[in-house]
Each structure stands twice: as C-alpha cells, then as structure tokens.
Design a protein around this motif. Structure first.
Motif, PDB file in Angstrom:
ATOM      1  N   THR A 153       0.845  -1.205   0.000  1.00 44.21           N
ATOM      2  CA  THR A 153       0.000   0.000   0.000  1.00 44.21           C
ATOM      3  C   THR A 153       0.878   1.252   0.000  1.00 44.21           C
ATOM      4  OG1 THR A 153      -1.790  -1.179   1.103  1.00 44.21           O
ATOM      5  CG2 THR A 153      -1.806   1.223   1.270  1.00 44.21           C
ATOM      6  N   THR A 164      -5.271  -1.884  -6.457  1.00 47.42           N
ATOM      7  CA  THR A 164      -5.894  -2.232  -5.188  1.00 47.42           C
ATOM      8  C   THR A 164      -5.099  -3.355  -4.549  1.00 47.42           C
ATOM      9  OG1 THR A 164      -8.070  -1.621  -6.049  1.00 47.42           O
ATOM     10  CG2 THR A 164      -8.024  -3.045  -4.092  1.00 47.42           C
ATOM     11  N   VAL A 165      -4.638  -3.126  -3.327  1.00 43.88           N
ATOM     12  CA  VAL A 165      -3.905  -4.149  -2.576  1.00 43.88           C
ATOM     13  C   VAL A 165      -4.922  -4.902  -1.722  1.00 43.88           C
ATOM     14  CG1 VAL A 165      -2.125  -4.588  -0.840  1.00 43.88           C
ATOM     15  CG2 VAL A 165      -1.819  -2.741  -2.519  1.00 43.88           C
TER      16      VAL A 165
END
Length: 173
Positions: A153, A164-165
C-alpha cells in the motif's frame, strides 16, 4: 495463459498435489535422522526436492483464493473468462491472473506468497507493482500477510499507481 474452466477441479488437483508433497516430506523425515552432518544432508535433499514445488503450490493456492475473492464481488461478475499462470510468473505483459470479457482485459492481478517485505522480497514487490501498473483493466495485488499489504500500500501510494492491494490473510503467512 491457460484458461480456468473448472475451479472445483483446480482445487481438487491442488489438494492432491499438496497431499502428495506432504506424504513425501513425511516419508523423507520418517527414519532416524542421525548426527549433524546427516541432518544437514537430509535438509539439503529436502530443500532441493521441494523448494520450487512448495513455491508453486502456495502460488497456485493464492491465485485460487484471489479468484474466489473476486468472484464473491458482484462488481466483477461481468468477467466471462479467467486465465492464469498457476506455477510461475507471466511475461512482462502477462499477470498471474487475468479476467476478460471477450478480447477485453477487465482485471489484471499479481499474487505473492511472501510473508515479509524484507530485502529481495521488497525489491521484487517494487518491480511487480511497476509491471502491474502498466497492465490493462482494474489492477489488483494480492498478498498473504498484513505486513506485505502495508508495504505494498505504501509503494502503491508513493508511485501513485491505480492498484488495489488485497490481503487474503492466508493461514500460510
């Protein structure tokens, strides 16, 4: 990239191969281990026979978990075909998991089984995120621990990537 046709069959095959791996490990360590020299020889034998397979089994498992995660979300129901690299990373233009509708790539995902972003793992993460940032569709980076999620992130934010993690919070971590 191979097409994912039957997720249940993939799970069954992975379970069979993981069981075979565990049985082989039990067999290897079932006898008398002996002195330190013999112990080290046994550990070296185990490592040489298992290292790559162990990595591949874990990678495949997390790709399946990532696919489950995506399929649980209605927003990704428009994907009609999933392809993957179950036991190795793709080329510079191929993600670990790709979701398409027809010829259009809608989701590109990379998956890592590493538990801690130390040293080489941190460098590999940077390269992987850079690779993923140039891929088509919505991009996901799936990890198996909170420490990997936090580090990813941070890297995504600093580089201003649209990725998107997702922490799959695997029991493997």
């Amino acid at each position: 990239m191979p097409v994912i046709n039957d997720l249940g069959q993939l799970r069954a095959d992975l379970e069979r191969r993981a069981s075979t791996f565990a049985a082989r490990a039990r067999e290897l360590f079932s006898g008398e281990i002996g002195n330190l020299d013999q112990q080290m020889k046994l550990l070296q034998q185990f490592r040489s026979q298992s290292y790559e397979l162990l990595n591949q089994l874990q990678h495949e498992f997390l790709i399946i978990r990532a696919l489950d995660w995506l399929k649980e979300r209605p927003a990704y129901g428009h994907v009609t075909q999933w392809t993957w690299h179950p036991t190795s990373t793709g080329t510079a233009t191929e993600p670990d998991l790709l979701g398409c509708r027809g010829e259009v790539a809608l989701i590109s995902a990379e998956i890592t089984t590493s538990a801690n972003p130390d040293g080489v793992i941190d460098q590999r993460m940077r390269r992987t995120l850079h690779k993923l940032a140039s891929m088509p569709g919505e991009r996901f980076y799936f990890v198996a621990s909170a420490t990997m999620a936090a580090r990813a992130t941070t890297k995504v934010g600093k580089a201003n990537y649209s990725i998107t993690v997702v922490n799959l919070n695997s029991d493997m971590a």
